[in-house]
Design a protein around this motif. Structure first.
Motif, short mmCIF file in Angstrom:
data_model
loop_
_atom_site.label_atom_id
_atom_site.label_comp_id
_atom_site.label_asym_id
_atom_site.label_seq_id
_atom_site.Cartn_x
_atom_site.Cartn_y
_atom_site.Cartn_z
N GLN A 220 14.31 -43.91 -64.40
CA GLN A 220 14.07 -45.52 -63.78
C GLN A 220 14.57 -45.47 -62.42
OE1 GLN A 220 12.49 -47.66 -65.75
NE2 GLN A 220 12.57 -49.09 -64.13
N THR A 221 13.97 -46.03 -61.45
CA THR A 221 14.57 -46.10 -60.17
C THR A 221 14.21 -47.41 -59.71
OG1 THR A 221 12.60 -45.44 -59.07
CG2 THR A 221 14.40 -43.78 -59.65
N GLY A 222 15.12 -48.60 -59.62
CA GLY A 222 14.97 -49.87 -59.08
C GLY A 222 13.99 -50.38 -60.13
N ASP A 223 12.90 -50.75 -59.68
CA ASP A 223 11.88 -51.78 -60.38
C ASP A 223 10.60 -50.82 -60.93
OD1 ASP A 223 13.10 -54.00 -59.85
OD2 ASP A 223 11.89 -54.72 -58.30
N GLU A 224 10.87 -49.52 -60.63
CA GLU A 224 9.78 -48.62 -61.16
C GLU A 224 10.32 -47.56 -61.83
OE1 GLU A 224 7.44 -47.09 -57.95
OE2 GLU A 224 8.99 -46.04 -57.13
N GLN A 225 9.46 -46.99 -62.63
CA GLN A 225 9.89 -45.73 -63.46
C GLN A 225 8.75 -44.73 -62.93
OE1 GLN A 225 8.03 -44.81 -67.39
NE2 GLN A 225 10.35 -45.40 -68.12
N ILE A 226 9.62 -43.47 -62.74
CA ILE A 226 8.92 -42.26 -62.31
C ILE A 226 8.94 -41.53 -63.38
CG2 ILE A 226 9.28 -40.31 -60.70
CD1 ILE A 226 8.94 -42.75 -59.30
N MET A 227 7.84 -40.74 -63.74
CA MET A 227 7.51 -39.72 -65.12
C MET A 227 6.76 -38.59 -64.14
SD MET A 227 5.32 -40.04 -68.30
CE MET A 227 3.75 -39.96 -67.64
N LYS B 215 -0.13 -29.22 -68.53
CA LYS B 215 -1.59 -28.93 -67.64
C LYS B 215 -0.95 -29.76 -66.42
CE LYS B 215 -4.83 -27.47 -70.87
NZ LYS B 215 -6.05 -27.96 -71.41
N PHE B 216 -0.50 -30.95 -66.52
CA PHE B 216 -0.46 -31.90 -65.30
C PHE B 216 0.64 -31.52 -64.34
CE2 PHE B 216 1.48 -35.77 -63.65
CZ PHE B 216 0.55 -36.47 -63.03
N ASN B 217 0.40 -31.38 -63.14
CA ASN B 217 1.27 -31.18 -62.10
C ASN B 217 1.53 -32.43 -61.14
OD1 ASN B 217 3.14 -29.75 -60.44
ND2 ASN B 217 1.50 -28.54 -59.57
N GLY B 218 2.32 -33.12 -61.35
CA GLY B 218 2.32 -34.23 -60.49
C GLY B 218 3.61 -35.29 -60.85
N LEU B 219 3.34 -36.33 -60.19
CA LEU B 219 4.24 -37.71 -60.53
C LEU B 219 3.66 -38.91 -60.80
CD1 LEU B 219 7.44 -38.46 -59.65
CD2 LEU B 219 6.26 -39.15 -57.60
N VAL B 220 4.06 -39.67 -61.71
CA VAL B 220 3.68 -40.93 -62.17
C VAL B 220 4.34 -41.84 -61.73
CG1 VAL B 220 2.65 -42.30 -64.12
CG2 VAL B 220 2.03 -39.72 -64.08
N ARG B 221 4.03 -43.16 -61.19
CA ARG B 221 4.68 -44.05 -60.83
C ARG B 221 4.43 -45.25 -61.61
NH1 ARG B 221 5.72 -43.99 -54.52
NH2 ARG B 221 7.47 -45.20 -54.81
N SER B 222 5.41 -45.89 -62.13
CA SER B 222 4.88 -46.97 -63.04
C SER B 222 5.45 -48.40 -62.79
CB SER B 222 5.06 -46.77 -64.63
OG SER B 222 4.63 -45.40 -65.01
N ASN B 223 4.79 -49.51 -62.98
CA ASN B 223 5.56 -50.72 -62.59
C ASN B 223 6.28 -51.04 -63.98
OD1 ASN B 223 3.71 -51.69 -64.53
ND2 ASN B 223 2.46 -52.65 -63.04
N SER B 224 6.99 -52.21 -64.02
CA SER B 224 7.78 -52.34 -65.42
C SER B 224 7.16 -52.61 -66.64
CB SER B 224 8.72 -53.82 -65.14
OG SER B 224 7.89 -54.91 -64.88
#
Length: 86
Positions: free
Chosen positions: A11-18, A25-34
């Motif tokens: 959790q970073t501020g108002d968003e979640q990073i996954m 197989k997934f190679n990346g970053l997912v940014r999510s709202n609350s």
């Protein structure tokens, strides 16, 4: 269903990073709202779409149809990157 091992969240501020930190197989970053972050957090333990919708009804003041649609969209996206264990 459950969030697959190898995916971690922060959790970073108002968003979640996954991110994928394991053998996925997934190679990346997912940014999510609350809202999406709430769904992802529910998926950290074994659950169903209906159980997530029920939890969201207690937390958010929104119609069940809207919440159900949101849950389905987020879960479908997570499935598409291989982040869900069924």
């Amino acid at each position: 269903m459950k969030l697959k091992e190898g995916f971690i969240t922060h959790q970073t501020g108002d968003e979640q990073i996954m991110v994928s930190a394991g053998n996925t197989k997934f190679n990346g970053l997912v940014r999510s709202n609350s809202t999406a972050a709430f769904i992802v957090d529910c998926l950290k333990s074994d659950t169903t779409e209906n159980e997530i919708v029920s939890k969201m009804l207690k937390k958010y003041d929104a119609p069940e149809e809207v919440l159900s649609s949101d849950v389905k969209k987020i879960i479908d996206k997570l499935r598409s990157i291989g982040a869900i264990d069924e």
